[in-house]
Design an enzyme around this catalytic site. Structure first.
Site, PDB file in Angstrom:
ATOM      1  N   ASP A 198       5.577  -5.591 -12.822  1.00 28.87           N
ATOM      2  CA  ASP A 198       6.839  -6.300 -13.055  1.00 28.87           C
ATOM      3  C   ASP A 198       7.394  -5.910 -14.436  1.00 28.87           C
ATOM      4  OD1 ASP A 198       8.817  -8.186 -12.466  1.00 28.87           O
ATOM      5  OD2 ASP A 198       7.699  -9.840 -13.394  1.00 28.87           O
ATOM      6  N   ASP A 203      12.638  -1.612 -15.553  1.00 25.32           N
ATOM      7  CA  ASP A 203      13.686  -2.524 -15.997  1.00 25.32           C
ATOM      8  C   ASP A 203      14.482  -1.875 -17.115  1.00 25.32           C
ATOM      9  OD1 ASP A 203      15.343  -4.494 -16.775  1.00 25.32           O
ATOM     10  OD2 ASP A 203      13.805  -5.989 -17.210  1.00 25.32           O
ATOM     11  N   GLU A 251      16.635  -2.677 -11.635  1.00 26.65           N
ATOM     12  CA  GLU A 251      17.459  -3.877 -11.859  1.00 26.65           C
ATOM     13  C   GLU A 251      18.834  -3.483 -12.352  1.00 26.65           C
ATOM     14  OE1 GLU A 251      15.559  -7.224 -13.676  1.00 26.65           O
ATOM     15  OE2 GLU A 251      17.425  -7.949 -14.573  1.00 26.65           O
ATOM     16  N   GLY A 287      12.410 -18.431 -16.826  1.00 27.51           N
ATOM     17  CA  GLY A 287      12.010 -19.585 -17.624  1.00 27.51           C
ATOM     18  C   GLY A 287      12.321 -20.924 -16.988  1.00 27.51           C
ATOM     19  N   HIS A 299      14.807 -12.350  -9.152  1.00 24.03           N
ATOM     20  CA  HIS A 299      13.984 -12.762 -10.302  1.00 24.03           C
ATOM     21  C   HIS A 299      14.381 -14.192 -10.674  1.00 24.03           C
ATOM     22  CE1 HIS A 299      12.054  -8.966 -11.932  1.00 24.03           C
ATOM     23  NE2 HIS A 299      12.687  -8.560 -10.850  1.00 24.03           N
ATOM     24  N   ASN A 316      10.546 -13.787  -7.083  1.00 19.60           N
ATOM     25  CA  ASN A 316       9.621 -13.737  -8.228  1.00 19.60           C
ATOM     26  C   ASN A 316       9.364 -15.117  -8.817  1.00 19.60           C
ATOM     27  OD1 ASN A 316       9.834 -10.986  -7.897  1.00 19.60           O
ATOM     28  ND2 ASN A 316      10.224 -10.560 -10.054  1.00 19.60           N
ATOM     29  N   THR A 329       7.133 -19.055 -13.846  1.00 22.38           N
ATOM     30  CA  THR A 329       7.251 -20.299 -14.636  1.00 22.38           C
ATOM     31  C   THR A 329       6.570 -21.491 -13.955  1.00 22.38           C
ATOM     32  OG1 THR A 329       9.294 -19.544 -15.672  1.00 22.38           O
ATOM     33  CG2 THR A 329       8.943 -21.911 -15.614  1.00 22.38           C
TER      34      THR A 329
HETATM   35  P1  13P Z   1      10.591 -17.566 -13.220  1.00 29.22           P
HETATM   36  O1  13P Z   1      10.684 -17.647 -14.700  1.00 29.22           O
HETATM   37  O2  13P Z   1      11.702 -18.324 -12.560  1.00 29.22           O
HETATM   38  O3  13P Z   1       9.283 -17.969 -12.688  1.00 29.22           O
HETATM   39  O4  13P Z   1      10.821 -16.028 -12.816  1.00 29.22           O
HETATM   40  C1  13P Z   1       9.771 -15.108 -12.917  1.00 29.22           C
HETATM   41  C2  13P Z   1      10.220 -13.720 -12.712  1.00 29.22           C
HETATM   42  O5  13P Z   1      11.334 -13.446 -12.360  1.00 29.22           O
HETATM   43  C3  13P Z   1       9.220 -12.669 -12.933  1.00 29.22           C
HETATM   44  O6  13P Z   1       9.778 -11.401 -12.930  1.00 29.22           O
END
Ligand code: 13P
Length: 310
Positions: free
Chosen positions: A80, A101, A131, A178, A208, A252, A255
């Protein structure tokens, strides 16, 4: 372990695969246990920050061990938010897919960097996620202020995919990384997702910033001494379900599992100040992680789909 492409071909338009970032042994156990128990395909994600924290070899060994322990699990291994240094190492180590990315670069530089990665990765049958558009929010050591965020331009998305040959595209359609998504109250931009799908029919799109950030979890964390702000919020289950019909194949999540970790450990310290055993909260985390993922798989419509893939 399967190709990410196989997973996307199977799920497009019907359900989405949870792509979950792992940093620790407890998280690897929780994720694989949930996937095997519910016969659900998953994408195991490793970030550069996770590699810096646990070491790339440690993470790889844990994933290999989990694949043996939970031997019926169908999964892909994905890098990632990679930059070239990590991407070429992941390609050498036969990940299923890698993300380049370069979304913070200008369009032409993004095309150039992505195309170079695609050329190398495809030689080894490894898929590439790129992306276009810029998500705001905090993830690991990346922190993008909302004033620098921008939605994906659907016409540019088509040109980008054609010119780079990338296999899936992460788009900026309102989510952010986040625990404080939608602080401005906008939510997922379905009209942009629809335009992207019109430009790129049957092409796998990645979301994401898909954590749910449950108000109940935030309340619990604060009850045990946390100080999360009231405006913590995430993507609703209804939004996720709707996004699948617009070609979202990969969702994804990081958080939510950090919040879960925080709740369990804060509760452990608060309720049992006389204890000092990492196994106690560790076990609770693995169990609750598994249960949380089982519930996410249901929301994404992915439960029970693994055995029909292979
Ligand atoms: P969250 O912060 O919403 O969990 O997203 C995680 C993410 O997109 C990892 O690439």
């Amino acid at each position: 372990m399967v190709s990410t492409k196989i997973l996307f071909n199977h799920c497009y338009g019907k359900y989405a695969i949870a792509a979950v970032n792992v940093f620790t042994m407890e998280q690897v156990h929780g994720l694989f246990a949930a996937a095997e128990h519910s016969n659900t395909p998953i994408i195991v994600q490793i970030t550069p920050a996770a590699r810096n924290y646990a070491h790339a070899e440690m993470l790889m060994s844990m994933v290999k061990a989990a694949a043996g322990i939970y031997s019926k699990t169908v999964f892909a291994l994905h890098l990632d938010h990679g930059v070239e240094e990590h991407i070429y190492d992941a390609i050498d180590n036969c990940y299923s897919s890698v993300m380049i990315d370069a979304s913070h670069d200008d369009f032409e530089t993004n095309v150039k960097r992505t195309k170079a990665v695609v050329e190398k990765a495809h030689l080894k049958n490894i898929m590439v996620e790129a992306e276009l558009g810029v998500l705001s929010g905090v993830e690991d050591d990346i922190d993008i202020d909302s004033s620098h965020a921008s939605y994906t331009n659907p016409k540019q998305a088509k040109e980008f995919v054609e010119r780079t040959g990338c296999d899936s595209l992460a788009v900026a359609v309102g989510t952010s990384h986040g625990a404080y998504k939608f602080s401005g109250g906008k939510g997922l931009q379905f009209h942009i997702l629809e335009q992207i799908q019109n430009e790129l029919p049957n092409y796998p799109i990645v979301l994401h910033g898909s954590s749910n950030v449950s108000a109940k979890e935030v309340e619990e964390i604060n009850r045990y001494g946390g100080k999360l702000a009231e405006n913590a919020s995430g993507v609703t289950d209804e939004e996720l379900k709707k996004a699948i019909s617009y070609g979202i194949c990969k969702v994804n999540i990081a958080t939510d599992l950090r919040l879960l970790w925080t709740k369990i450990h804060r509760r452990f310290f608060y309720e049992t100040p006389e204890l000092f055993d990492p196994v106690v909260p560790g076990k609770a985390y693995m169990n609750e992680y598994k249960n949380f993922m089982l519930e996410r798989f249901e929301v994404l419509g992915a439960t029970g789909k693994a055995s029909s893939i292979i």
